[in-house]
Design an enzyme around this catalytic site. Structure first.
Site, PDB file in Angstrom:
ATOM      1  N   CYS A  79      34.592  33.430  44.748  1.00 33.41           N
ATOM      2  CA  CYS A  79      34.972  32.643  45.281  1.00 33.41           C
ATOM      3  C   CYS A  79      34.311  32.386  46.500  1.00 33.41           C
ATOM      4  O   CYS A  79      33.234  31.118  46.136  1.00 33.41           O
ATOM      5  CB  CYS A  79      36.022  33.525  45.772  1.00 33.41           C
ATOM      6  SG  CYS A  79      37.109  32.608  46.653  1.00 33.41           S
ATOM      7  N   HIS A 171      40.074  35.613  42.392  1.00 29.19           N
ATOM      8  CA  HIS A 171      39.457  37.381  42.384  1.00 29.19           C
ATOM      9  C   HIS A 171      39.773  37.944  41.540  1.00 29.19           C
ATOM     10  O   HIS A 171      41.430  38.939  41.978  1.00 29.19           O
ATOM     11  CB  HIS A 171      39.874  37.854  44.147  1.00 29.19           C
ATOM     12  CG  HIS A 171      39.108  37.299  45.392  1.00 29.19           C
ATOM     13  ND1 HIS A 171      38.208  37.205  46.557  1.00 29.19           N
ATOM     14  CD2 HIS A 171      39.482  35.939  45.971  1.00 29.19           C
ATOM     15  CE1 HIS A 171      37.739  36.676  46.601  1.00 29.19           C
ATOM     16  NE2 HIS A 171      39.014  35.318  46.956  1.00 29.19           N
ATOM     17  N   GLU A 173      38.512  40.547  41.126  1.00 27.79           N
ATOM     18  CA  GLU A 173      38.086  43.017  41.886  1.00 27.79           C
ATOM     19  C   GLU A 173      39.495  42.462  42.331  1.00 27.79           C
ATOM     20  O   GLU A 173      39.671  43.731  43.242  1.00 27.79           O
ATOM     21  CB  GLU A 173      36.983  42.759  42.740  1.00 27.79           C
ATOM     22  CG  GLU A 173      37.338  42.346  44.089  1.00 27.79           C
ATOM     23  CD  GLU A 173      37.528  40.517  44.357  1.00 27.79           C
ATOM     24  OE1 GLU A 173      37.429  39.599  42.847  1.00 27.79           O
ATOM     25  OE2 GLU A 173      37.287  39.333  45.239  1.00 27.79           O
TER      26      GLU A 173
END
Ligand code: GLN
Length: 188
Positions: A79, A171, A173
């Site tokens: 991102c 994302h 994570e």
């Protein structure tokens, strides 16, 4: 064991570090140029690209990252991290590392409220779809022929690589799925 640096200036670096450790690598928070000395790979997390850029410039960490990339350091940007790696940010004259042959448009899906999740099939990750979380994500408006597109959402590029660079506009994570980080670790 691999040492993976996670740029820890701003954004969700703790979540990245947790996943990388679950993949079996060591992690190191990167805040100064000295922290960059002993890493085998670097992750630039999401966050606010203008803030990350300012600090990268001021601290000299940005300049050293560019130097280390030239010596073969693999880098993965998510991102805002992908924005940092781009050669061009459309309509914004902000600091960037200018490493990947892509033009990106920030916040191209709209505001926070337009953030969304979507299950997407990504060839290099195998048969199961990946839950992609987009938070005020950028859109890759164009990419040179040196860029290998790894996934798209509708027609938009959401995952790509070039040499030792990997980007996702979403994302990983924030999920429990290790496959994107494993892909990065396996390819370095
Ligand atoms: N919209 C942010 C930017 O332009 C990126 C958002 C994110 O990293 N989740 O910097």
């Amino acid at each position: 064991m691999k040492n993976i640096g996670i740029l820890a200036i701003q954004g969700d670096f703790k979540e990245h570090a947790a996943i990388v450790r679950r993949c079996g690598a060591n992690t190191l928070e990167i805040k100064t140029t000295y922290d960059l000395d002993s890493i085998n790979g670097l992750i630039i997390p999401g966050g606010e690209s203008t803030t990350i850029g300012k600090l990268l410039e001021k601290s000299g960490v940005g300049e050293k990252i560019v130097e280390l990339y030239g010596e073969g350091l693999p880098i993965y940007g998510t991102c805002a991290g992908a924005i940092m790696l781009a050669k061009k940010i459309i309509g914004h004259n902000q600091y960037k590392l200018k490493l990947m042959d892509i033009s990106v448009k920030r916040n191209a899906y709209g505001r926070q409220a337009e953030s969304f999740e979507k299950e997407i099939y990504i060839n290099v990750l195998g048969n199961d779809p990946y839950r992609c979380i987009f938070i005020r994500a950028p859109v890759v408006e164009s990419a040179s022929k040196d860029v290998e597109v790894l996934a798209r959402e509708n027609s938009n590029i959401i995952m790509a690589r070039q040499d030792n660079l990997l980007i996702t506009t979403f994302h990983p994570e924030l999920t429990d799925d290790l496959r994107i980080h494993e892909y990065f670790l396996d390819n370095i």
